[in-house]
Enzyme design. Structure first.
Site, PDB file in Angstrom:
ATOM      1  N   CYS A   1      -2.488   5.182   7.591  1.00  0.00           N
ATOM      2  CA  CYS A   1      -2.520   4.622   8.943  1.00  0.00           C
ATOM      3  C   CYS A   1      -1.261   4.991   9.717  1.00  0.00           C
ATOM      4  O   CYS A   1      -1.266   5.009  10.938  1.00  0.00           O
ATOM      5  CB  CYS A   1      -2.667   3.110   8.872  1.00  0.00           C
ATOM      6  SG  CYS A   1      -3.675   2.578   7.489  1.00  0.00           S
TER       7      CYS A   1
ATOM      8  N   ASN B   1       0.801  -1.226   0.000  1.00  0.00           N
ATOM      9  CA  ASN B   1       0.000   0.000   0.000  1.00  0.00           C
ATOM     10  C   ASN B   1       0.830   1.271   0.000  1.00  0.00           C
ATOM     11  O   ASN B   1       0.335   2.326  -0.362  1.00  0.00           O
ATOM     12  CB  ASN B   1      -0.971  -0.003   1.189  1.00  0.00           C
ATOM     13  CG  ASN B   1      -0.347  -0.463   2.474  1.00  0.00           C
ATOM     14  OD1 ASN B   1       0.210  -1.559   2.559  1.00  0.00           O
ATOM     15  ND2 ASN B   1      -0.404   0.380   3.489  1.00  0.00           N
TER      16      ASN B   1
HETATM   17  C1  LIG Z   1      -6.782  -0.426   3.136  1.00  0.00           C
HETATM   18  C2  LIG Z   1      -6.059  -1.703   3.330  1.00  0.00           C
HETATM   19  C3  LIG Z   1      -6.526  -2.655   4.247  1.00  0.00           C
HETATM   20  C4  LIG Z   1      -7.698  -2.403   5.140  1.00  0.00           C
HETATM   21  O1  LIG Z   1      -8.928  -2.438   4.442  1.00  0.00           O
HETATM   22  P1  LIG Z   1     -10.215  -1.743   5.114  1.00  0.00           P
HETATM   23  O2  LIG Z   1     -11.342  -2.137   4.210  1.00  0.00           O
HETATM   24  O3  LIG Z   1      -9.952  -0.281   5.135  1.00  0.00           O
HETATM   25  O4  LIG Z   1     -10.372  -2.333   6.469  1.00  0.00           O
HETATM   26  C5  LIG Z   1      -5.834  -3.841   4.358  1.00  0.00           C
HETATM   27  N1  LIG Z   1      -4.748  -4.086   3.599  1.00  0.00           N
HETATM   28  C6  LIG Z   1      -4.282  -3.207   2.697  1.00  0.00           C
HETATM   29  C7  LIG Z   1      -3.093  -3.559   1.874  1.00  0.00           C
HETATM   30  C8  LIG Z   1      -4.920  -1.979   2.536  1.00  0.00           C
HETATM   31  O5  LIG Z   1      -4.432  -1.108   1.656  1.00  0.00           O
END
Ligand SMILES: *Cc1c(COP(=O)(O)O)cnc(C)c1O
Length: 382
Positions: free
Chosen positions: A324, A151
């Site tokens: 985050c 991410n």
């Molecule tokens: C955003 C994200 C999550 C969390 O997903 P949510 O639907 O916001 O709980 C988990 N893993 C990755 C790689 C993400 O980018």
């Protein structure tokens, strides 16, 4: 001032077409899908259709899709349930140092419950080496979890190779595909994956809905108890409107995937060029095979957090590391795992683009960033 939104990896705006198909399920078709009357049937059919659309995006069967409250829940479910099932003889989990916190924190939680976790490193371009995964395997390894795309950097991980290694050794394989799904092709007919997490709001769907893919034939227990929904695996009255929106977002993502990838890659390349031309002494992190829209850039000698504040004042929304990680003082675990110093990790911003962005925004954003970096480096402050 309209905001230039370059934080598409954190979330994306709801697509107007998605809102349109969701609306009736927030109003007249309000029935509980488990009931028998007409409004309930409407809701039930809509959930079934959405399940087909999500399955179609991943090229899997609808009965392999289990809706959840999002990516975080899907990750928690995959790891906790896999661990519980194999706890007695196979308490060892292999994951990577660059996973999303939804995986990392779940691993930390499971360590307190008796799990042994190996966090394999990545190379300087942010990629996991499948051979390092192979070397980490022990007789008591019960699960391997490696994300499909990171991410922060967008780097694609070799999940096909890692899945094959897992299966050669009879080990369950999970991938967090939240960033990848809808942006790069994922074909579960060919990918050797047992469990896969995705989330709607990272592809223009609503927040608070996602799913866990559980491959047919993999015996896997439920996570939330209290009802027969999702074939007894995930209790709770379905988020019908959310699921309908997820289905539509998945269908649109599938339809437009190639066109969007081409368009967003061109925008990304333009942003990289503009920044290279206008901002001295910067380094791009995570080069190599990656998602179309990610630009992760270290502006040496600056402080990412204060850059963000200035950029926000100038109408540019982006993040330092990941959404985050913002607000925390520790530098990005992803960047430090790639070998960046704390100073450089703190001097890094993440710009993530989508098909909603335009060329003019790229040029404007680059100019704003150049100004912010110059101001900070001269010590002029903001
Ligand atoms: C955003 C994200 C999550 C969390 O997903 P949510 O639907 O916001 O709980 C988990 N893993 C990755 C790689 C993400 O980018």
């Amino acid at each position: 001032m309209t905001e230039i939104y370059f934080d598409n990896a954190a979330t994306q705006p709801l697509k107007p077409e998605v809102l349109t198909v969701m609306m009736p399920y927030l109003t007249e078709h309000f029935g509980n899908p488990s009931a028998i009357y007409r409004s309930a049937q409407k809701a039930r059919n809509a959930v079934a259709l959405a399940r087909e659309k999500v399955a179609s995006l991943l090229n899997c069967r609808p009965d392999e899709i289990f809706f959840t409250s999002g990516g975080t829940e899907a990750d928690n479910w995959a790891l906790a349930t896999a661990f519980e099932a194999h706890q007695a003889d196979k308490p060892h989990i292999i994951t990577t140092a660059i996973e999303h916190h939804a995986v990392l924190e779940t691993c930390h939680y499971l360590e307190k419950r008796g799990a042994e976790v190996t966090y394999v490193p990545v190379n300087s371009s942010g990629r996991v080496d499948p051979e390092v995964i192979r070397e980490a395997i022990r007789p008591e390894t019960g699960l391997i979890s490696v994300m499909s795309a990171n991410n922060e950097t967008g780097i694609l991980q070799p999940v096909a190779e890692i899945g094959a290694i897992a299966h050669e050794n009879g080990i369950l394989f999970h991938t967090d595909a939240v960033q990848a799904a809808g942006h790069v092709p994922l074909d579960l007919q060919t990918l050797p994956v047992d469990l896969l997490s995705i989330s709607a709001h990272k592809m223009g769907g609503p927040k608070g809905v996602g799913c866990l893919f559980i491959r047919r034939g993999v015996s896997f227990g439920g996570f939330i108890h209290g009802g027969a929904q999702e074939k007894d695996r995930r209790a709770g009255t379905e988020n019908v409107a959310g699921i309908v929106g997820f289905g539509e977002a998945a269908a649109l993502a599938k339809r437009d995937l190639e066109e969007n990838a081409r368009y967003v890659t061109a925008l990304r390349d333009r942003l990289v060029s503009r920044l290279s031309e206008t901002v001295p002494d910067i380094t791009f992190n995570g080069t190599g095979e990656r998602l179309p829209g990610h630009v992760n850039v270290t502006c040496h000698g600056t402080d990412g957090e204060s850059l963000l504040i200035f950029l926000d004042m100038q109408g540019l929304a982006c993040s330092a590391g990941s959404a985050c990680a913002s607000g925390s003082l520790s530098p990005s675990h992803v960047l430090t795992a790639m070998g960046l110093s704390y100073e450089d990790a703190h001097a890094t911003i993440r710009l993530t683009l989508s098909e909603n962005n335009m060329e003019a925004e790229i040029d404007e954003a680059a100019a704003i960033i150049a100004k912010a970096v110059a101001l900070q480096r001269t010590g002029a402050g903001f």
